[in-house]
Design an enzyme around this catalytic site. Sequence first.
Site, mmCIF file in Angstrom:
data_model
loop_
_atom_site.group_PDB
_atom_site.id
_atom_site.type_symbol
_atom_site.label_atom_id
_atom_site.label_comp_id
_atom_site.label_asym_id
_atom_site.label_seq_id
_atom_site.Cartn_x
_atom_site.Cartn_y
_atom_site.Cartn_z
ATOM 1 C CB CYS A 62 -0.931 -0.005 1.207
ATOM 2 S SG CYS A 62 -0.131 -0.526 2.732
ATOM 3 C CG HIS A 64 -1.221 4.064 4.407
ATOM 4 N ND1 HIS A 64 -1.919 3.681 5.530
ATOM 5 C CD2 HIS A 64 -0.682 2.924 3.896
ATOM 6 C CE1 HIS A 64 -1.796 2.359 5.682
ATOM 7 N NE2 HIS A 64 -1.077 1.881 4.708
#
Lengths: 340, 340
Positions: free
Chosen positions: A137, A246
Amino acid sequence: MNNRNSGCRVAVFGATGLVGRTMLQILEERNFPATDIVPLASPRSLGQTVSFRGKEYPLQVPSAEAFEGVDIALFSAGGSASLEWAPVAATAGAVVIDNSSAFRMAEGVPLVVPEVNPEAIFKEDGTPEMIIANPNCSTIQMVVVLKPLQDRYGLKRVVVSTYQSVTGKGKAGRDALESELAGEEQEEFTHFHQIAFNAVPQIDSFTENGYTKEEMKMVNETHKILGDSTLAVSPTTVRIPVYGGHGESLNVELGKDFEIEEVRELLRHSPGIVLQDDPSARLYPMPLTSYEKDDVFVGRIRPDYWQPRTLNMWVVADNLRKGAATNAVQIAEVVLAGKA
Amino acid sequence: MNNRNSGCRVAVFGATGLVGRTMLQILEERNFPATDIVPLASPRSLGQTVSFRGKEYPLQVPSAEAFEGVDIALFSAGGSASLEWAPVAATAGAVVIDNSSAFRMAEGVPLVVPEVNPEAIFKEDGTPEMIIANPNCSTIQMVVVLKPLQDRYGLKRVVVSTYQSVTGKGKAGRDALESELAGEEQEEFTHFHQIAFNAVPQIDSFTENGYTKEEMKMVNETHKILGDSTLAVSPTTVRIPVYGGHGESLNVELGKDFEIEEVRELLRHSPGIVLQDDPSARLYPMPLTSYEKDDVFVGRIRPDYWQPRTLNMWVVADNLRKGAATNAVQIAEVVLAGKA
């Protein structure tokens, strides 16, 4: 791959996990031409069903038979499950798109972000590789932003500090924060330490060199995806108590001089990126506003006035979506289209 | 300064704020030889008292009379209050230690971190300057760690990304997170946006050059404290939902080669620093563990393998303590000692 033109049969392995569920949701949202799905999970999920386009599908355990007739198999059941079952699925004729780290650095396995290196999906004869790896990710959102800069200016060096969501550890990671905030006693901490009201500078375990596996993924996967093993990538990865996605603070040294407005326009028009860069309106990417979105958001773009040919920026993406499920489904779309 | 040798009278301006309260607490904890205190605040606090060593002191509003006989005045009531009252207090004979940004960059006003540049407190004749500025929280913890590196190796460049506590905005900042977590409707967001479950890449307002005031403080104050305006400091400051302290991810380019173990030992033995650097034991600094501590915690020290003479580290300190109140009281201690 099996019958590419008459609709397609999609297996989702790890269908009960956060990423697996998100994969199913994204297949629906993007009208992926799946005529049938095969949800797979570990034996403890037997008896459950998952819902897809209003129909309930019983969970199955993986087997050679389960992969028969499957065109595309999206794997998100962990590294050892991938090592065991990806070859089986590929032998049965399914193109495996694997979200684990098991095959990412394997020679001959493409590691793909469709905005960056879709061509890696296909062999010289134009057929897709049978196992394709989905990157980590934190790598995906970074390379989506780095790629246009690499093409235009060249890349020399990236210093990156991450602000990573608890959902990076899936359902357990999300539940841990909720449980901690509810004041419940914790037997052990899913994020190594309490994550509520904390920032933990450890994601995954440490390697010999003092960097965590998460940090080394950002180095090695970026090299592979961008095709440049000389690029300096210096990462610090940190878990914080957010759900939405994130964040990454990037300091990027380019190969040549730039105008900051030109960089902004370049990124604004690059695939997969949404520019959110208007400080006067307090507009910049944030985990809360990237939540459940498929794009990579970039803002706070400004020159590093203290270092030549260098800029700072702030990048956020939903780690379950663009950082995992969306990217995997996008790879499947390219596989299905038969060309990059 | 007034009667230095017979105990001392300490004014605390902003005594009802989070930093002011912490100042009083730290004066007690460190057995600061205050024979008397003068708590000052805005008129709306009149009628309240503050407690110090078991005695209640009525709050006063600042006036020339209130500063009479005061030896040391700790100011933490905001920039405009400092601009108005610091000269008055100094004229009355008090040494002002000012936690606002009002005088930090003023020529002739020392900007002091006692572990770094205590000598700046004193004039050539050995008497203290009458107005001494306390640096910004995010600057203090960074320069405490940079100073020993500067002395040993020289410093070329720092790339810093911060993970800052809501208490950086005082009581209002703390209350905002609590209120948001309780699900209460917010009229406006103290941290510009919801901070619960979010990371906001804006602290203070933006300057013309695209950096926030908070970021430019980290540049300019670091230059002044370390006495090197050529040092490249490239900051990104971000608010996150923690109470315990500010985290900073630092990438530091030194002037010469180093051994990482030597750096670790150097920092372990440097004043004001606690080394927490044992990844195998999951030991590294965190906001939760730095909370209510006076030290600067450093860990995750490792070479940047991709850039010569460069290292990464992770630094945390309680922004209300070392980042504000503790540092101010430490300055007062040096003033009282009469030498650096």
